[in-house]
Write an enzyme that holds these catalytic residues in place. Structure first.
Site, short mmCIF file in Angstrom:
data_model
loop_
_atom_site.label_atom_id
_atom_site.label_comp_id
_atom_site.label_asym_id
_atom_site.label_seq_id
_atom_site.Cartn_x
_atom_site.Cartn_y
_atom_site.Cartn_z
CD GLU A 6 -2.91 -1.10 0.07
OE1 GLU A 6 -3.17 -0.02 -0.47
OE2 GLU A 6 -3.35 -2.20 -0.33
CG ASP A 25 2.11 -7.20 -5.93
OD1 ASP A 25 1.57 -6.70 -4.92
OD2 ASP A 25 1.51 -7.98 -6.71
ZN ZN Z 1 -2.65 -2.43 -4.50
#
Ligand code: ZN
Length: 419
Positions: free
Chosen positions: A275, A356
């Protein structure tokens, strides 16, 4: 006449597209999972996830079909005109008429969707063990949502009607765009601090290993945080989630209590690192710019079509008005929204890979992220093999397998068979 054809084509066309996508998607559910995904579900749970998926799909299609039929009936039986006549009888003021017109339509559509919402929560979600809500919470949510919705709708709708009704301001659409954008930005500050606490309880995360780990990571990455909060998501559902709210130094992390329960400290840090990656890589800002530009495009189209007689005739209206134009042009704008949505989803999926990778790079490997994603998917009975067309058109996130392979190909996993 051709306006009627365009509008019916849009309404029926989108319903048909939905039907086709869902049928393809149901067919793409496989009995044998790809090798990598085998460990996620056992046979029984996999069957359960498929049953859940097809029940949700059927339910969604029934609702979409009913909405389409009601919309067509409203048009052909002169339902919009009937509502408009009520508004006209009540007042001479255009803004008030608009509010009455909009309010009746909104209440009507809420009444139609209410039984669906009830069935979804207390029958489907209940059956698969997700529902934690009670009738009291459900009813309170509806009341609170209705009050908030009414305030926000009244504010936005009257501002827009005012700008387009007055002939004192040249380029009204630019002004309306500016005003609505300002309100949208203000809402981004208000939502986490004022609106969300109306529905859920937020408390600062107590001192614990998890908090230390998050703060240590944020410090290492030079990420300013306005607090780490725990939200009582378990009040409504056992499904888990985490999100960021706010801007600048007011950025808050919110973790559902259900997420904290089910994951290790390391997994949670990776979820949050992902995030934070969205912030660091300016993804939030890019999404915001797209949203502002598409609002502008909508106001521009609104300016072109406002009070269009053909359009009003297609909706069987006797009286031309700014407020009804706004509602009708929204229907016309749907294909444009759809195309914008495809591009936004494509961009969003690209951002997911990037976030990611960011998380994996800053946390010495993304293994725990994949473990967390696997657990989340399994707990939510998610579809592991959606149809590629559905992913292309509707998914804002790549599939679990795609994210896994992307990290693997980038050499960001320490253990290649994390299963
Ligand atoms: Zn995301």
């Amino acid at each position: 006449m051709y306006w009627t054809v365009i509008i019916v084509a849009i309404i029926v066309g989108f319903w048909l597209l939905d039907l086709i996508i869902e049928m393809l998607d149901s067919k793409s559910m496989v009995t044998e999972l790809p090798e990598k995904l085998k460990g996620i579900y056992d046979d029984e749970k996999y069957e359960k996830s498929q049953a859940y998926g097809s029940e949700k799909t059927r339910f969604g299609l029934i609702q979409a079909t009913l909405s389409m039929i009601i919309m067509l009936l409203m048009i052909f039986l002169g339902g919009f005109n009937w509502v408009d006549q009520i508004a006209i009888q009540v007042t001479d003021n255009d803004i008030l008429r608009g509010l009455i017109f909009g309010a009746i339509l909104m209440v009507g559509s809420s009444l139609v969707s209410l039984p669906f919402s009830y069935y979804n929560t207390f029958v489907i979600e209940e059956k698969y063990g997700f529902n934690k809500s009670t009738l009291k919470i459900f009813i309170m949510d509806i009341i609170k949502g209705a009050i908030l919705g009414a305030i926000i709708f009244a504010l936005l709708f009257s501002i827009i009607i005012w700008f387009f009704s007055t002939d004192k301001i040249p380029m009204a659409w630019l002004w309306a765009w500016g005003a609505i954008t300002a309100i949208q930005l203000l809402m981004m500050y208000l939502v986490p601090v004022v609106l969300l606490p109306i529905f859920n309880k937020f408390e600062e995360l107590e001192d614990c290993e998890l908090k230390d780990a998050i703060l240590a990571y944020a410090k290492k990455e030079n990420f300013k945080l306005g607090g780490i909060f725990k939200m009582d998501g378990s009040k409504r559902s056992s499904k888990a989630n985490a999100f960021f709210t706010g801007f600048g130094k007011f950025k808050r992390i919110v973790l559902f209590d259900t997420l904290i329960e089910k994951h290790t400290v390391n997994e949670l840090v990776l979820v949050l690192a992902h995030e934070m990656g969205h912030f660091k890589l300016k993804h939030i800002l890019k999404h915001l710019i797209i949203m502002i530009l598409s609002t502008g495009l909508m106001f521009f189209c609104f300016d072109l079509l406002i009070g269009n007689e053909g359009l009003f005739a297609a909706f069987r209206m006797e009286h031309i008005s700014v407020y009804a134009s706004l509602i009708f042009i929204m229907v016309l704008f749907e294909p444009i929204t759809f195309v914008i949505g495809i591009f936004t989803n494509m961009m969003s999926r690209k951002f997911e890979y990037e976030a990611d990778a960011y998380a994996a790079k800053t946390c010495d490997g993304g293994d725990d992220l994949i473990t967390a994603l696997k657990n989340l998917t399994a707990d939510n009975l998610g579809n592991l093999t959606p149809h590629p067309l559905k992913v292309f058109l509707e998914y804002s996130h790549p599939t679990l397998l795609q994210r896994w392979e992307s990290l693997e190909n980038a050499g960001l996993l320490n253990n290649t068979d994390t299963a």
